[in-house]
Design an enzyme around this catalytic site. Structure first.
Site, PDB file in Angstrom:
ATOM      1  N   ARG A  75       3.852  14.153  -7.130  1.00 24.69           N
ATOM      2  CA  ARG A  75       3.777  13.372  -8.363  1.00 24.69           C
ATOM      3  C   ARG A  75       2.416  13.561  -9.026  1.00 24.69           C
ATOM      4  NH1 ARG A  75       6.152   7.443  -7.101  1.00 24.69           N
ATOM      5  NH2 ARG A  75       4.122   7.088  -6.129  1.00 24.69           N
ATOM      6  N   ASP A  81       4.126  -4.381  -7.594  1.00 22.38           N
ATOM      7  CA  ASP A  81       3.515  -3.173  -7.036  1.00 22.38           C
ATOM      8  C   ASP A  81       4.138  -1.909  -7.615  1.00 22.38           C
ATOM      9  OD1 ASP A  81       5.667  -4.323  -5.250  1.00 22.38           O
ATOM     10  OD2 ASP A  81       5.557  -2.311  -4.408  1.00 22.38           O
ATOM     11  N   GLY A 106       2.606   3.471   1.588  1.00 20.61           N
ATOM     12  CA  GLY A 106       3.185   3.599   2.913  1.00 20.61           C
ATOM     13  C   GLY A 106       3.715   4.967   3.242  1.00 20.61           C
ATOM     14  N   ARG A 107       3.896   5.801   2.236  1.00 20.77           N
ATOM     15  CA  ARG A 107       4.362   7.174   2.474  1.00 20.77           C
ATOM     16  C   ARG A 107       3.805   8.144   1.445  1.00 20.77           C
ATOM     17  NH1 ARG A 107      10.667   6.638   0.458  1.00 20.77           N
ATOM     18  NH2 ARG A 107      10.236   5.235  -1.266  1.00 20.77           N
ATOM     19  N   GLY A 145       7.206   6.610   6.767  1.00 17.64           N
ATOM     20  CA  GLY A 145       6.315   7.453   5.985  1.00 17.64           C
ATOM     21  C   GLY A 145       6.980   8.621   5.300  1.00 17.64           C
ATOM     22  N   GLY A 195       0.815  -1.211   0.000  1.00 18.71           N
ATOM     23  CA  GLY A 195       0.000   0.000   0.000  1.00 18.71           C
ATOM     24  C   GLY A 195       0.841   1.249   0.000  1.00 18.71           C
TER      25      GLY A 195
END
Length: 493
Positions: free
Chosen positions: A180, A260, A100-101, A130, A98
């Site tokens: 991003r 991922d 995570g940060r 994070g 997932g």
């Protein structure tokens, strides 16, 4: 962990937000606010990306924008969240992963998602803190824009904000957030997550969302007897094949092609231990953590297919037939070599196709590999030679002069019926003068660590138009210094 978004410290960036991924529901994400970045400052900004996003470039320089993109203020109309996914890492099932940060601010009316990477702990941080560090944030910022300017599909980067807040990796570093931008950050791992948990309802909802938003033609195709999910797998396979062909042609090593880290839209995503080749070595490993060489440069096309097979397994409950799923993957095996040869022909200035092209390309790559000839410099010098420069500048790159001379005769014979000006134009538009070599990024990072951000700005300017000559900046296109080979980039960031 931060709490849910509250209407405090709200700034208005002039962006209009629309429901996007958040509409899928709470099974797919958790809503939360970014963790504020102490005393943030600007490190780099892409005005070109701001314009594409619909953000006034002047507004990007404002204190409001600094607060928003450091995670210190809420953006009016946004609905921040982090998404859950799973995946295979280095070929091994890693279970739930997932964001995570990373925290997704939301989707703009123009169809672009905006995400803060390094913005604090989320429910998916596992053992992480994070945060992102300055060095990796600068590398991602510059390479996102560099890859885009090369015409390769990619996530983009709007800006980097830094802070003196300490972050521990192999050593204590400082924190940063990179903003991003992409049409979607959905990965293969999003599908793997729900398939592994046998949650077919959520898996179908995710697939339907992706098809309806990004692959609507899958609904009306005659392929696979109208099976939209098989058509989705085929479309993703073809986009991924085209992406890998572009990576291989330009000499780009991703370094950590876990499932991922694979975009469902065929985008270059998650810039970590990447590298553009210096000397041409097909077995080059750019990730110091990759001790087995799984993600070596010459392994990338096969790994991409392996990852697509994982996606096929995840989609199998929807496709319903294993043979159909395997058939949907087959186009990868034809699209990749077709696209790769097309890219290599363009690099060679060949405006049409001939049966002799493949052996011509293979002979050249063998010569380059034998002596680890500098990949970007070879291609640019060959392009300049076609434009009228002295061809000895290319020949001088080789110790085996006879081997090069033999190849160059075949190359010249192939060009006999092609107008030199057309060939030169094609080559100069296909072979960049400037790429983000590791040592250039490292120099910009070291300067930024001293609060000198001019190196980041200078590199960005060159990398945004890498095919131009940029008179007076030849040092940025020269051979790497000896110390460049000692740079080690790992998954730690």
């Amino acid at each position: 962990m931060s709490t849910l978004v509250e209407e405090t410290d709200v700034v208005d960036l002039g962006l209009r937000w629309v429901p996007g991924f958040s509409a899928l529901g709470s099974a797919f994400h958790t809503e939360l606010r970014p963790t504020p970045l102490p005393e943030p400052y600007w490190v780099g900004r892409s005005l070109a990306m701001a314009r594409e996003l619909g953000l006034d470039p002047d507004r990007l320089s404002s204190n409001d924008a600094l607060a928003a993109f450091a995670g210190n203020a809420s953006v009016r109309g946004s609905r921040p969240l982090s998404t859950v996914y799973s995946g295979h890492q280095f070929g091994v099932w890693a279970g739930q992963l997932g964001d995570g940060r990373a925290i997704l601010l939301g989707e703009t009316a123009g169809g672009l998602e905006v995400q803060l990477k390094g913005s604090g702990l989320t429910p998916y941080s596992r053992m992480g803190d994070g945060r992102a560090v300055l060095r990796s944030s600068i590398r991602e910022f510059l390479c996102s824009e560099a890859i885009n300017a090369l015409g390769i599909p990619t996530t983009r980067a709007l800006c980097v904000t830094g802070s003196d807040a300490p972050v521990r990796r192999e050593e204590v570093e400082t924190a940063a957030v990179v903003t991003r931008v992409a049409p979607s950050f959905i990965r293969f791992g999003h599908f793997e997550h729900f398939a592994a948990r046998e949650r077919d309802e959520e898996l179908r909802a995710l697939a339907d969302y992706v098809i309806d938003r990004y692959y609507p033609a899958c609904r009306t195709t005659d392929r696979f007897s109208g099976n939209a999910y098989a058509a989705l797998l085929e479309a993703v396979s073809e986009r991924t094949a085209a992406l890998l062909a572009q990576w291989q042609a330009v000499g780009f090593c991703h370094g950590v092609m876990n499932t991922d880290n694979m975009s469902i839209l065929g985008l270059t995503i998650d810039y970590g231990p990447f590298q553009f080749l210096d000397g041409f070595d097909p077995r080059h490993i750019c990730n110091h953590s990759d001790t087995s060489g799984r993600y070596a440069y010459n392994q990338q096309p096969n790994v991409a297919y392996w990852n697509l097979f994982c996606l096929a397994q995840a989609l199998l409950p929807l496709i319903g037939d294993q043979e159909i799923a395997v058939a949907a993957l087959e186009s990868y095996k034809t699209v990749f070599p077709h696209e790769y040869e097309a890219r290599m022909r363009a690099k060679l200035g060949l405006i049409d196709r001939a049966e002799s092209d493949r052996p011509l390309i293979e002979r050249l790559l063998k010569l380059l590999a034998q002596e680890k000839v500098d990949y970007p410099i070879f291609w640019r010098r060959l392009s300049r030679a076609m434009a009228g420069d002295d061809p000895d500048s290319v020949r001088d790159l080789f110790i085996d002069r006879d081997g090069f001379d033999g190849w160059f005769r075949s190359f010249s014979e192939r060009h006999a019926a092609i107008p030199p000006s057309k060939a030169a134009d094609l080559m100069l538009a296909s072979n960049p003068k400037f790429v983000l070599r590791n040592h250039l990024g490292q120099q910009a990072i070291e300067a930024a660590q001293r609060k000198d951000h001019s190196g980041v700005a200078a590199l960005l300017t060159l990398l945004e138009s890498p095919f131009e000559e940029h008179a007076g900046h030849d040092d940025f296109a020269g051979f790497p210094p000896d110390w460049a080979s000692t740079i080690e980039i790992s998954c730690s960031s």
